[in-house]
Design a protein around this motif. Structure first.
Motif, PDB file in Angstrom:
ATOM      1  N   ASN A 224       0.824  -1.219   0.000  1.00 11.42           N
ATOM      2  CA  ASN A 224       0.000   0.000   0.000  1.00 11.42           C
ATOM      3  C   ASN A 224       0.853   1.262   0.000  1.00 11.42           C
ATOM      4  OD1 ASN A 224      -2.385  -1.398  -0.067  1.00 11.42           O
ATOM      5  ND2 ASN A 224      -2.763  -1.262   2.126  1.00 11.42           N
ATOM      6  N   THR A 225       1.988   1.218   0.674  1.00 13.87           N
ATOM      7  CA  THR A 225       2.888   2.369   0.709  1.00 13.87           C
ATOM      8  C   THR A 225       3.427   2.657  -0.687  1.00 13.87           C
ATOM      9  OG1 THR A 225       3.509   1.860   2.984  1.00 13.87           O
ATOM     10  CG2 THR A 225       5.003   3.292   1.744  1.00 13.87           C
ATOM     11  N   VAL A 226       3.897   1.617  -1.358  1.00  7.65           N
ATOM     12  CA  VAL A 226       4.433   1.772  -2.719  1.00  7.65           C
ATOM     13  C   VAL A 226       3.326   2.270  -3.648  1.00  7.65           C
ATOM     14  CG1 VAL A 226       5.454   0.571  -4.702  1.00  7.65           C
ATOM     15  CG2 VAL A 226       6.229   0.037  -2.372  1.00  7.65           C
ATOM     16  N   SER A 227       2.157   1.685  -3.538  1.00  4.10           N
ATOM     17  CA  SER A 227       1.031   2.075  -4.369  1.00  4.10           C
ATOM     18  C   SER A 227       0.652   3.539  -4.159  1.00  4.10           C
ATOM     19  CB  SER A 227      -0.168   1.169  -4.062  1.00  4.10           C
ATOM     20  OG  SER A 227      -1.269   1.535  -4.838  1.00  4.10           O
ATOM     21  N   THR A 228       0.623   3.966  -2.919  1.00  4.96           N
ATOM     22  CA  THR A 228       0.287   5.357  -2.601  1.00  4.96           C
ATOM     23  C   THR A 228       1.307   6.323  -3.201  1.00  4.96           C
ATOM     24  OG1 THR A 228      -0.833   4.720  -0.563  1.00  4.96           O
ATOM     25  CG2 THR A 228      -0.059   7.000  -0.710  1.00  4.96           C
ATOM     26  N   ILE A 229       2.580   6.013  -3.069  1.00  4.29           N
ATOM     27  CA  ILE A 229       3.631   6.896  -3.597  1.00  4.29           C
ATOM     28  C   ILE A 229       3.579   6.941  -5.121  1.00  4.29           C
ATOM     29  CG2 ILE A 229       6.121   7.285  -3.767  1.00  4.29           C
ATOM     30  CD1 ILE A 229       6.285   6.055  -0.898  1.00  4.29           C
ATOM     31  N   VAL A 230       3.322   5.802  -5.748  1.00  2.00           N
ATOM     32  CA  VAL A 230       3.206   5.775  -7.216  1.00  2.00           C
ATOM     33  C   VAL A 230       2.031   6.641  -7.663  1.00  2.00           C
ATOM     34  CG1 VAL A 230       2.696   4.309  -9.206  1.00  2.00           C
ATOM     35  CG2 VAL A 230       4.398   3.569  -7.537  1.00  2.00           C
ATOM     36  N   ARG A 231       0.913   6.569  -6.958  1.00  2.00           N
ATOM     37  CA  ARG A 231      -0.248   7.401  -7.309  1.00  2.00           C
ATOM     38  C   ARG A 231       0.067   8.893  -7.116  1.00  2.00           C
ATOM     39  NH1 ARG A 231      -2.998   3.491  -4.547  1.00  2.00           N
ATOM     40  NH2 ARG A 231      -3.615   4.905  -2.867  1.00  2.00           N
ATOM     41  N   ILE A 232       0.833   9.228  -6.084  1.00  2.00           N
ATOM     42  CA  ILE A 232       1.256  10.621  -5.884  1.00  2.00           C
ATOM     43  C   ILE A 232       2.129  11.071  -7.058  1.00  2.00           C
ATOM     44  CG2 ILE A 232       2.730  12.132  -4.475  1.00  2.00           C
ATOM     45  CD1 ILE A 232       1.718  10.480  -2.005  1.00  2.00           C
ATOM     46  N   LEU A 233       3.051  10.206  -7.471  1.00  2.00           N
ATOM     47  CA  LEU A 233       3.914  10.525  -8.619  1.00  2.00           C
ATOM     48  C   LEU A 233       3.079  10.699  -9.892  1.00  2.00           C
ATOM     49  CD1 LEU A 233       6.892   8.136  -7.845  1.00  2.00           C
ATOM     50  CD2 LEU A 233       7.028  10.634  -8.039  1.00  2.00           C
ATOM     51  N   GLU A 234       2.008   9.927  -9.999  1.00  3.12           N
ATOM     52  CA  GLU A 234       1.104  10.071 -11.148  1.00  3.12           C
ATOM     53  C   GLU A 234       0.408  11.429 -11.119  1.00  3.12           C
ATOM     54  OE1 GLU A 234      -1.419   6.733 -13.483  1.00  3.12           O
ATOM     55  OE2 GLU A 234      -1.441   6.533 -11.306  1.00  3.12           O
ATOM     56  N   LYS A 235      -0.069  11.824  -9.955  1.00  2.00           N
ATOM     57  CA  LYS A 235      -0.736  13.126  -9.816  1.00  2.00           C
ATOM     58  C   LYS A 235       0.220  14.271 -10.124  1.00  2.00           C
ATOM     59  CE  LYS A 235      -4.207  11.727  -6.451  1.00  2.00           C
ATOM     60  NZ  LYS A 235      -4.614  11.758  -5.052  1.00  2.00           N
ATOM     61  N   LYS A 236       1.482  14.111  -9.779  1.00  2.01           N
ATOM     62  CA  LYS A 236       2.489  15.140 -10.051  1.00  2.01           C
ATOM     63  C   LYS A 236       2.916  15.162 -11.523  1.00  2.01           C
ATOM     64  CE  LYS A 236       4.688  15.558  -5.511  1.00  2.01           C
ATOM     65  NZ  LYS A 236       5.982  15.463  -4.787  1.00  2.01           N
ATOM     66  N   GLY A 237       2.501  14.143 -12.289  1.00  2.00           N
ATOM     67  CA  GLY A 237       2.848  14.101 -13.707  1.00  2.00           C
ATOM     68  C   GLY A 237       4.178  13.458 -14.016  1.00  2.00           C
ATOM     69  N   HIS A 238       4.727  12.697 -13.076  1.00  2.98           N
ATOM     70  CA  HIS A 238       6.021  12.045 -13.282  1.00  2.98           C
ATOM     71  C   HIS A 238       5.885  10.599 -13.740  1.00  2.98           C
ATOM     72  CE1 HIS A 238       7.823  15.566 -11.629  1.00  2.98           C
ATOM     73  NE2 HIS A 238       7.390  15.339 -10.406  1.00  2.98           N
ATOM     74  N   VAL A 239       4.715  10.011 -13.492  1.00  3.93           N
ATOM     75  CA  VAL A 239       4.468   8.602 -13.796  1.00  3.93           C
ATOM     76  C   VAL A 239       3.090   8.496 -14.442  1.00  3.93           C
ATOM     77  CG1 VAL A 239       4.012   6.347 -12.707  1.00  3.93           C
ATOM     78  CG2 VAL A 239       5.918   7.732 -11.906  1.00  3.93           C
ATOM     79  N   ALA A 240       2.930   7.503 -15.325  1.00 10.15           N
ATOM     80  CA  ALA A 240       1.635   7.187 -15.916  1.00 10.15           C
ATOM     81  C   ALA A 240       1.473   5.670 -15.894  1.00 10.15           C
ATOM     82  CB  ALA A 240       1.540   7.726 -17.332  1.00 10.15           C
ATOM     83  N   HIS A 241       0.315   5.219 -16.310  1.00 10.52           N
ATOM     84  CA  HIS A 241       0.112   3.774 -16.356  1.00 10.52           C
ATOM     85  C   HIS A 241      -0.707   3.362 -17.566  1.00 10.52           C
ATOM     86  CE1 HIS A 241      -3.729   4.842 -14.369  1.00 10.52           C
ATOM     87  NE2 HIS A 241      -4.186   3.752 -14.967  1.00 10.52           N
ATOM     88  N   LYS A 242      -0.510   2.099 -17.942  1.00  9.54           N
ATOM     89  CA  LYS A 242      -1.321   1.436 -18.954  1.00  9.54           C
ATOM     90  C   LYS A 242      -2.170   0.420 -18.194  1.00  9.54           C
ATOM     91  CE  LYS A 242       2.668   0.564 -21.136  1.00  9.54           C
ATOM     92  NZ  LYS A 242       3.640  -0.067 -22.013  1.00  9.54           N
TER      93      LYS A 242
END
Length: 127
Positions: A37-55
């Motif tokens: 959950n910690t990793v997932s939360t940080i990845v979602r934060i990075l997505e909101k910041k525009g640094h990460v996306a997903h398929k």
């Protein structure tokens, strides 16, 4: 483009992986591994910041970086130069030369490598 330590750690992993599931990212951490959950939360934060996306494939998300490691590194170095060296590259370079106790021959080698890189860049620009 400032990232927290946790965000940067995940970005480093994603840059190495190129893309991955939360499980893949978590596996790259040393023991003790952070909670899923910690990793997932940080990845979602990075997505909101525009640094990460997903398929999305069904109910599976494959994450990938949107910013290049080189771009991030460059922005961090320029930020350090601006904050701590009055935006002066010579001041920053001489600081590191002193701190690393570089010899004259090492400095000459550094200058030669810099000249080669600049010549390469000039050739790219002139094409």
């Amino acid at each position: 483009m400032q990232l927290t330590n946790a965000e940067e750690e995940i970005m480093q992993i994603l840059w190495d992986l190129k893309e991955g599931l939360i499980r893949d990212i978590r596996e790259k951490f040393p023991y003790p591994k952070p909670a899923r959950n910690t990793v997932s939360t940080i990845v979602r934060i990075l997505e909101k910041k525009g640094h990460v996306a997903h398929k999305t494939f069904g109910n599976v998300h494959v994450y990938y970086p949107l910013i290049k490691k080189e771009e991030y590194s460059k922005s961090q170095l320029f930020d350090v130069m601006k904050k701590y060296f009055n935006n002066s590259f010579p001041a920053m370079a001489s600081f590191f030369a002193r701190e690393k106790d570089l010899s004259i021959s090492e400095l000459d080698e550094l200058m030669e490598e810099t000249r080669k890189e600049l010549k390469k860049e000039n050739r790219k620009i002139n094409k």
